[in-house]
Write an enzyme that holds these catalytic residues in place. Structure first.
Site, PDB file in Angstrom:
ATOM      1  N   GLU B  72     -37.208  34.636  17.937  1.00  0.00           N
ATOM      2  CA  GLU B  72     -38.085  34.915  16.805  1.00  0.00           C
ATOM      3  C   GLU B  72     -37.370  34.811  15.461  1.00  0.00           C
ATOM      4  O   GLU B  72     -37.944  34.365  14.475  1.00  0.00           O
ATOM      5  CB  GLU B  72     -38.707  36.317  16.937  1.00  0.00           C
ATOM      6  CG  GLU B  72     -39.651  36.473  18.138  1.00  0.00           C
ATOM      7  CD  GLU B  72     -38.915  36.600  19.458  1.00  0.00           C
ATOM      8  OE1 GLU B  72     -37.674  36.853  19.415  1.00  0.00           O
ATOM      9  OE2 GLU B  72     -39.538  36.451  20.515  1.00  0.00           O
ATOM     10  N   PHE B  97     -43.155  41.429  18.584  1.00  0.00           N
ATOM     11  CA  PHE B  97     -41.937  40.631  18.477  1.00  0.00           C
ATOM     12  C   PHE B  97     -41.801  39.974  17.112  1.00  0.00           C
ATOM     13  O   PHE B  97     -40.727  39.981  16.515  1.00  0.00           O
ATOM     14  CB  PHE B  97     -41.910  39.540  19.566  1.00  0.00           C
ATOM     15  CG  PHE B  97     -42.065  40.082  20.950  1.00  0.00           C
ATOM     16  CD1 PHE B  97     -42.901  39.469  21.880  1.00  0.00           C
ATOM     17  CD2 PHE B  97     -41.382  41.228  21.347  1.00  0.00           C
ATOM     18  CE1 PHE B  97     -43.057  39.981  23.155  1.00  0.00           C
ATOM     19  CE2 PHE B  97     -41.535  41.753  22.624  1.00  0.00           C
ATOM     20  CZ  PHE B  97     -42.367  41.127  23.531  1.00  0.00           C
ATOM     21  N   ASP B 131     -49.460  45.459  29.982  1.00  0.00           N
ATOM     22  CA  ASP B 131     -48.053  45.127  29.707  1.00  0.00           C
ATOM     23  C   ASP B 131     -47.276  46.341  29.235  1.00  0.00           C
ATOM     24  O   ASP B 131     -46.056  46.410  29.374  1.00  0.00           O
ATOM     25  CB  ASP B 131     -47.949  44.005  28.659  1.00  0.00           C
ATOM     26  CG  ASP B 131     -47.922  42.618  29.294  1.00  0.00           C
ATOM     27  OD1 ASP B 131     -47.932  41.624  28.548  1.00  0.00           O
ATOM     28  OD2 ASP B 131     -47.885  42.537  30.549  1.00  0.00           O
TER      29      ASP B 131
END
Lengths: 264, 330
Positions: B72, B97, B131
């Site tokens: 990233e 992220f 998740d």
């Protein structure tokens, strides 16, 4: 070019002294590299700094503003007068390069590890637009401890950026001591080669070797090139050479006088 | 059930029976629409194109799509390199992220140089679901809000999303857009989006509710519950969190004097905090922040909302509470 290099070194001492702060060590180690690029190699127009087809140079080791600004001033991007106001409130010559404020600065840096990614973006845009400008980026050997450098190095080879030449200022020192003691980056050549780069190793203070490596790098097709320049932090001033204490400390009056004497 | 829509500045009657649509898909399709007209558009992703739907752009314009892999920081700085070379860049990944792992790059490269890079994230909030905590972005709006030059938008449906993407492609400078993982009811139509202007979904006089993203839909249901209880609240959708629509806030204060902000985000630093910042220095009144305190966890989104108290009933109960409390003070 040796004459220019000497004058640039004197400016580095002068402006950090006037500012009372700054990074002389890592600026002095990069002088020959920058003098060669700006006074021999790169195509640019100091009166038209955003000329589309110019070569780009990114100072990823952004703290080396003393050498960067001195070079840009001598190259005519802004008046030499401005150098006196380095790091002062109201001056466009910020402690770390500000893209929006200084003509000739291609990207704001200072937080290490980002310049190679930025250089990649420019090189990729160049390929997309079918331009033939070249992108140069100067990295520090402490800087390559930042993981982003390795992310970027994978991008460079993944996209076959042969319009990109990185130069690593390998002066072997960082703030807290030797790079090999803090977080050992050696062997450098092997690492970069394994990441898909063409690697050249030179004496970073020899104009002949810089010239040869830069020319050879230009001829490489299908992969990016890196020139590992063996340098001396603080080069040119006896009491600064190889001394990590001079990473970010400005010379006082007596030190400045001593340094200027040596450089004359 | 018959399809019910929204009236501009008027009454809404609920979202049951309304078609659901994917914000992510709308994003991908709009990227193709604008990428077709504008050759300077470039799209970057960090190995999540299959999820963020930038893959739709990748399929049409592969030469202008760059998968940066799971990197990233590299993605943001590379995007800035493109922008410095005249491109308009869209970068995507999960909210957690693309705001967290590369925060310094967003600050020092993108915002400090004020470049034309648009960060469009997906998977904001608890709505990520199974998740779990590592993937549930609850601080992303807080992070982006505090950065100079950064504008922050959080749309509630696919229609608004398309207008948002079209807008930010034209408007220079950094943007952060927070999209959702789940499909949501289509409550808007083309043209509803006006940058920086909250949408009045229900006009009222008793209490004000502000919401963004997925909580807009919960708030709409809360409004219906409140009406049954004889309370008529104002409901504003604050899709633009920065810059904040101060006129809308003033309207709400003047008419009701009490505000509840509900969001699928931490109570620290999101829309609730932004509204509190404005209110406390302008027309002080009570602002209640409904959101998440702490980390998220695995579960189905609807069950997570129940556990964390982000349901229409709880919103309605809190609205009643704030009414009673203030009346007691008087």
């Amino acid at each position: 070019m040796n004459e220019i290099a000497r004058n640039i070194r004197k400016e580095i001492i002068e402006i950090t002294y006037l500012a009372g702060s700054g990074h002389p060590g890592g600026s002095l180690s990069a002088v020959e590299i920058l003098v060669y690029l700006y006074f021999y190699k790169m195509k640019y127009d100091s009166k038209n700094p955003r000329w589309e087809d110019r070569d780009r140079f990114i100072l990823s080791k952004g703290h080396a503003t003393p050498v960067m600004y001195s070079i840009l001033a001598y190259a005519g991007f802004f008046p030499r007068e401005d150098l006196k106001h380095f790091r002062k409130l109201g001056s466009h010559l910020q402690g770390h390069p500000s893209y929006l404020e200084v003509p000739g600065i291609e990207a704001s840096t200072g937080s290490l590890g980002m310049g190679l990614s930025i250089a990649n973006g420019m090189a990729l845009a160049g390929k997309l637009d079918k331009k033939d400008y070249r992108v140069y980026v100067l990295l520090g050997d402490g800087e390559i401890q930042e993981g982003q450098i390795w992310e970027a190095s994978m991008t460079s080879s993944r996209h076959k950026l042969d319009n990109l030449t990185a130069i690593l200022d390998n002066n072997n020192l960082q703030i807290d001591g030797k790079v090999s003691d803090i977080k050992n980056p050696y062997p450098l050549e092997d690492k970069w080669r394994s990441f898909g780069w063409e690697v050249f190793t030179i004496d970073g203070h020899s104009f002949d070797e810089i010239h040869r490596a830069i020319s050879d790098a230009e001829k490489v097709k299908g992969k990016p090139s890196i020139i590992i320049a063996k340098t001396i932090k603080g080069k040119g001033v006896s009491f600064m050479e190889n001394n990590y204490e001079w990473h970010g400390r400005a010379p006082k009056e007596e030190e400045r006088l001593q340094a200027l004497r040596e450089l004359s | 059930m018959a399809r019910k829509g929204t009236k501009r500045g008027g009454e809404i009657t609920g979202t049951e029976g309304i078609k659901l649509a994917s914000l992510r898909r709308a994003y991908g399709e709009t990227l193709v629409e604008i990428g077709d007209k504008r050759k300077d558009i470039v799209v970057l992703d960090a190995d999540l194109a299959e999820s963020t739907q930038t893959k739709i752009f990748r399929e049409k314009f592969p030469e202008r799509f760059f998968d940066m892999g799971i990197s990233e920081q590299d993605m943001i700085s590379t995007a800035c390199g493109f922008a410095l070379s005249g491109k308009t860049v869209f970068v995507s990944s999960f909210a957690i992220f693309v705001t967290g792992r590369c925060y310094n790059q967003i600050r020092n490269n993108l915002c400090y140089m004020n470049l034309n890079v648009k960060i469009v994230s997906t998977h904001g909030g608890l709505a990520v679901g199974e998740d779990g905590s590592s993937h549930q972005a609850l601080e992303d709006i807080s992070l982006m809000r505090g950065l100079p030059n950064m504008r922050v938008i959080s749309p509630s449906d696919a229609e608004l999303t398309m207008d948002v993407i079209r807008f930010i492609a034209e408007e220079k400078g950094p943007f952060y857009v927070r999209l959702l993982r789940p499909d949501t009811p289509l409550i808007h139509k083309k043209g509803d989006f006006k940058f920086g202007k909250a949408i009045l979904l229900n006009d009222g006089e008793d209490v004000s509710i502000f919401a963004h993203g997925i909580m807009v839909h919960k708030a709409i249901e809360a409004v219906n519950i409140l009406k049954e209880r004889g309370i008529n609240p104002i409901l504003f959708e604050f899709h633009t969190i920065k810059p904040l629509d101060e006129l809308a806030i003033q309207y709400a204060i003047q008419k009701t004097g009490k505000i509840i902000v509900v969001e699928d985000h931490s109570i620290y630093g999101g829309l609730g905090t932004a509204v509190s910042e404005y209110v406390s220095s302008n027309n002080p009144c009570k602002v209640l922040r409904l959101g998440v305190e702490g980390f998220g966890e695995s579960g189905k989104p609807e069950m997570l909302f129940k556990k964390f108290g982000l349901t229409p009933i709880r919103i309605a109960d809190k609205a009643e509470e704030i009414l009673d409390r203030v009346q007691e003070c008087n």
